[in-house]
Design an enzyme around this catalytic site. Structure first.
Site, mmCIF file in Angstrom:
data_model
loop_
_atom_site.group_PDB
_atom_site.id
_atom_site.type_symbol
_atom_site.label_atom_id
_atom_site.label_comp_id
_atom_site.label_asym_id
_atom_site.label_seq_id
_atom_site.Cartn_x
_atom_site.Cartn_y
_atom_site.Cartn_z
ATOM 1 N N GLU A 118 0.715 -1.300 -0.075
ATOM 2 C CA GLU A 118 -0.029 0.032 0.071
ATOM 3 C C GLU A 118 0.735 1.228 -0.163
ATOM 4 O O GLU A 118 0.280 2.398 0.422
ATOM 5 C CB GLU A 118 -0.804 -0.079 1.171
ATOM 6 C CG GLU A 118 -1.892 -1.068 1.179
ATOM 7 C CD GLU A 118 -2.937 -1.168 2.277
ATOM 8 O OE1 GLU A 118 -3.031 -0.119 3.090
ATOM 9 O OE2 GLU A 118 -3.641 -2.190 2.458
ATOM 10 N N ARG A 152 2.569 2.061 4.443
ATOM 11 C CA ARG A 152 2.080 3.009 3.279
ATOM 12 C C ARG A 152 3.042 4.118 2.891
ATOM 13 O O ARG A 152 2.729 4.926 2.183
ATOM 14 C CB ARG A 152 0.598 3.735 3.870
ATOM 15 C CG ARG A 152 -0.396 2.730 4.130
ATOM 16 C CD ARG A 152 -1.760 3.279 4.398
ATOM 17 N NE ARG A 152 -2.758 2.148 4.659
ATOM 18 C CZ ARG A 152 -3.023 1.490 5.940
ATOM 19 N NH1 ARG A 152 -2.433 1.687 6.960
ATOM 20 N NH2 ARG A 152 -3.890 0.500 5.646
ATOM 21 N N THR A 155 1.010 1.883 10.527
ATOM 22 C CA THR A 155 1.042 1.466 9.246
ATOM 23 C C THR A 155 1.050 2.803 8.147
ATOM 24 O O THR A 155 1.300 2.855 7.113
ATOM 25 C CB THR A 155 -0.032 0.683 8.559
ATOM 26 O OG1 THR A 155 -1.336 1.358 8.939
ATOM 27 C CG2 THR A 155 -0.029 -0.753 9.257
ATOM 28 N N GLU A 163 -9.179 -2.107 16.498
ATOM 29 C CA GLU A 163 -9.798 -3.117 16.858
ATOM 30 C C GLU A 163 -9.130 -4.167 18.136
ATOM 31 O O GLU A 163 -9.611 -5.200 18.281
ATOM 32 C CB GLU A 163 -9.534 -4.130 15.504
ATOM 33 C CG GLU A 163 -10.352 -3.699 14.441
ATOM 34 C CD GLU A 163 -10.087 -2.426 13.974
ATOM 35 O OE1 GLU A 163 -10.791 -1.712 13.287
ATOM 36 O OE2 GLU A 163 -8.737 -1.922 13.993
ATOM 37 N N ASN A 202 -13.008 4.078 14.058
ATOM 38 C CA ASN A 202 -14.043 3.481 15.080
ATOM 39 C C ASN A 202 -13.772 3.242 16.556
ATOM 40 O O ASN A 202 -12.594 3.224 16.996
ATOM 41 C CB ASN A 202 -14.448 2.113 14.512
ATOM 42 C CG ASN A 202 -13.236 1.327 14.674
ATOM 43 O OD1 ASN A 202 -12.358 1.088 13.711
ATOM 44 N ND2 ASN A 202 -13.168 0.274 15.649
ATOM 45 N N ASP A 253 -18.823 -0.406 12.462
ATOM 46 C CA ASP A 253 -17.400 -0.278 11.873
ATOM 47 C C ASP A 253 -17.257 0.839 10.608
ATOM 48 O O ASP A 253 -16.511 0.298 9.837
ATOM 49 C CB ASP A 253 -16.709 -1.675 11.665
ATOM 50 C CG ASP A 253 -15.410 -1.491 11.510
ATOM 51 O OD1 ASP A 253 -14.648 -0.953 12.441
ATOM 52 O OD2 ASP A 253 -14.730 -1.961 10.592
ATOM 53 N N LYS A 274 -16.720 5.802 4.515
ATOM 54 C CA LYS A 274 -17.037 4.595 4.640
ATOM 55 C C LYS A 274 -18.517 4.450 4.368
ATOM 56 O O LYS A 274 -19.072 3.305 3.692
ATOM 57 C CB LYS A 274 -16.563 3.576 5.415
ATOM 58 C CG LYS A 274 -15.079 3.296 5.472
ATOM 59 C CD LYS A 274 -14.671 2.565 6.741
ATOM 60 C CE LYS A 274 -15.084 1.120 6.809
ATOM 61 N NZ LYS A 274 -14.356 0.699 8.079
ATOM 62 N N TRP A 283 -9.496 3.276 3.703
ATOM 63 C CA TRP A 283 -8.369 4.134 3.774
ATOM 64 C C TRP A 283 -8.001 4.897 2.486
ATOM 65 O O TRP A 283 -7.114 5.545 2.724
ATOM 66 C CB TRP A 283 -7.628 3.692 4.561
ATOM 67 C CG TRP A 283 -6.927 2.215 4.227
ATOM 68 C CD1 TRP A 283 -6.448 1.997 3.070
ATOM 69 C CD2 TRP A 283 -7.269 1.205 4.912
ATOM 70 N NE1 TRP A 283 -6.106 0.809 2.876
ATOM 71 C CE2 TRP A 283 -6.465 -0.107 4.102
ATOM 72 C CE3 TRP A 283 -7.733 0.468 6.114
ATOM 73 C CZ2 TRP A 283 -6.391 -1.296 4.284
ATOM 74 C CZ3 TRP A 283 -7.470 -0.822 6.438
ATOM 75 C CH2 TRP A 283 -7.066 -1.655 5.399
#
Length: 572
Positions: free
Chosen positions: A102, A152, A196, A214, A301, A344, A372, A420
């Site tokens: 990514e 990323r 990330t 999460e 989230n 989520d 989202k 994302w």
């Protein structure tokens, strides 16, 4: 077959063993018979003045999303709608890591810096693909991460590169040699923290957020001294007091979210001390406004994802756009899209700073975000006021139906809309370009107390068997919210977009196709099969008068797209 976020999370939860096996293998492969070229003296340094002017720099790509405004708009038109059909591979660079990619490569004076999963960094010739150096981060004993071992990209400032790692470290490297200059711990990986995102460097500060929503973390953005790695300030996306918010009954678009406010208030009276595990990770890079010295970013989230009884209230500042002072980290404003999210549908795609028309048709500084939910949200940059939201870019059905023990169907599914994946903006056309997912899902909830830094969903979200999964590239007029055009794709889209002054939009797909579209009408003008999922955002740069387009093709863990290990670079 595409997998839901749940499957990806479950698969990755035991990632430490996987890391150890891969890292050991790469140590032996990478050094065999490779004699790197010496770094050219023309590399130079990336000054603050250059970073500030990145939006007008047609030679380099100095910031992961193009510039501090994160427009992902490249100002050269050498490659354009008339000649893009002649685009051909200039070279393909293969890394030592066959896993999801990514990365958004950084390019300075003909040198490209790119990253892979598991925190490898490569410096290569941006014209020939020849390698200058290869850095491999040595992880600590614990890594806990969501949705793939991704990275990323790096940030560049002066003569240094900066990278966040899966074991929640910040690493500074010498850009000329790849030598590690310092390393500092950002947070405790045993509690679920990981990195990330590509950092951003502003005025000697390295800015970085955190993953971990999460796992029951407390989200933040931190600033570190670019020379020493010393922490300068922290802004927590979960306030110690006031996270209950205003008990909003409707989302940002005015739709009822079916909350039982009385039950939530009763639960809060019994326990309000859950702020340290309330989530709110910051997945993607912040935008920076030099005129007001303000950082803009979105928080994800709340934790646990689906079991809201564990966390009564609006759960501020989760699922929000947030503005803070870049020098001190002091709060300025926030705007929440979904209070008490139990689906989520978190805010993750990086904000973009662009002038927009307000309700009276006046052009004002704005900030936009692709949700989202399938909407692009347009805010007043001054105070966060929501000016408008776009037409829905994906199907919406049974919106805000509460999850049940047996499972209930709602669209969008938990992957989006816009995940994302960074959007791009064509400022002259007044269009924002988003890549979207369409994955019908059922939402199932179950009681789940905090498990101590382990995966904490409070239920499950699963793809609906037999229902179509697809994607699209959508252009939205940011001054009206109307969809200008939409190009449908066979698979859900995750990766990102690039717009150019040549009136082109570039985006890749999980089936290996990398495509160029006419930015004005969405007509596909060119495509190339890369052999693995193109699930990274493309970049562009120019060396000795020749424009290049670069994109990583390594697939995607979250949607289980075919893995690879290559960066493709194209030119006329």
């Amino acid at each position: 077959m595409n997998r839901s976020k749940l499957v990806a999370l479950t698969m990755i939860a035991g990632g430490c063993a996987l890391w150890s096996q891969l890292a050991a293998g790469q140590e032996t492969q990478a050094g065999a018979g490779i004699k790197p070229r010496p770094m050219p003296a023309t590399l130079g340094t990336a000054s603050q003045q250059m970073l500030d002017a990145a939006s007008k720099d047609s030679s380099n790509w100095l910031i992961s999303n193009g510039d501090y405004a994160q427009t992902r708009y490249y100002p050269s038109q050498q490659i354009n709608v008339k000649n893009v059909g002649k685009l051909r591979p200039a070279f393909v660079f293969q890394t030592a890591v066959v896993e999801s990619m990514e990365t958004a490569p950084i390019v300075l004076n003909g040198v490209m810096f790119l990253t892979t999963s598991f925190n490898h960094v490569y410096a290569i010739d941006a014209v020939t693909g020849e390698e200058f150096w290869h850095y491999k981060h040595k992880p600590g004993p614990v890594t806990t991460f969501c949705c793939g071992p991704n990275n990323r990209g790096v940030a560049i400032a002066g003569d240094k590169l900066y990278m966040g790692t899966l074991d929640a470290k910040l690493v500074a490297l010498d850009a000329k040699t790849g030598k590690k200059l310092w390393e500092t711990e950002i947070a405790d990986p045993e509690k679920g923290y990981s990195e990330t995102m590509a950092p951003v460097v502003v005025d000697g500060k390295v800015l970085i957020g955190t993953n971990g929503g999460e796992y029951g973390i407390r989200g933040f953005v931190k600033a570190f001294d670019a020379e020493t790695g010393k922490e300068m300030w922290t802004f927590y996306t979960i306030p110690e007091q006031g996270h209950e918010g205003v008990w909003a009954e409707k989302d940002a678009t005015g739709r009822d979210m079916h909350r039982d406010i009385a039950a939530e208030k009763a639960a809060l009276a019994k326990n309000s001390k859950f702020y340290e595990t309330l989530g709110g990770g910051v997945w993607m890079a912040p935008a920076f406004d030099r005129a007001t010295n303000t950082l803009f970013f979105v928080a994800g989230n709340p934790s646990p994802d689906l079991y809201g009884a564990e966390r009564p209230g609006d759960n501020l500042y989760t699922n929000s756009m947030i503005a803070i002072d870049a020098t001190t980290g002091k709060y300025k404003w926030h705007s929440q899209y979904i209070a008490h999210d139990v689906w989520d549908l978190d805010a993750v795609s990086p904000p973009i700073l662009v002038d927009v028309k307000d309700e009276k048709g006046r052009m004002i500084p704005g900030v936009i975000h692709g949700g989202k939910t399938g909407h692009i949200y347009v805010h007043d940059r001054k105070d966060g006021r929501l000016i408008r939201f776009s037409e829905a870019m994906v199907p919406q059905e049974n919106m805000w139906t509460l999850p049940t023990a047996n499972g209930v169907r709602m669209l969008p599914g938990a992957n989006g809309g816009v995940e994302w994946s960074p959007m791009a903006v064509h400022p002259k056309a007044r269009l924002a370009y988003a890549v979207n997912l369409h994955q019908p899902m059922t939402y199932q909830v179950e009681a789940s107390p905090y498990p101590g830094g382990k995966l904490w969903l409070g239920g499950a979200f699963k793809n609906v068997p037999g229902e179509e999964q697809a994607g699209n590239v959508t252009a939205v007029n940011i001054d009206t919210g109307k969809i200008a055009w939409q190009a449908k794709t066979e698979q859900p889209m995750i990766g990102g977009a690039l717009a150019t002054a040549g009136n082109l939009v570039f985006a890749g797909e999980g089936n290996g196709w990398f495509k160029a579209y006419d930015a004005m009408n969405g007509k596909m003008l060119w495509k190339y099969q890369c052999g693995a999922g193109v699930n990274a955002p493309a970049v562009s740069y120019t060396v000795k008068g020749k424009q290049y387009i670069a994109v990583a093709a390594g697939g995607n863990t979250q949607l289980d797209f075919k893995r690879g290990n290559s960066v493709f670079v194209f030119a006329l």
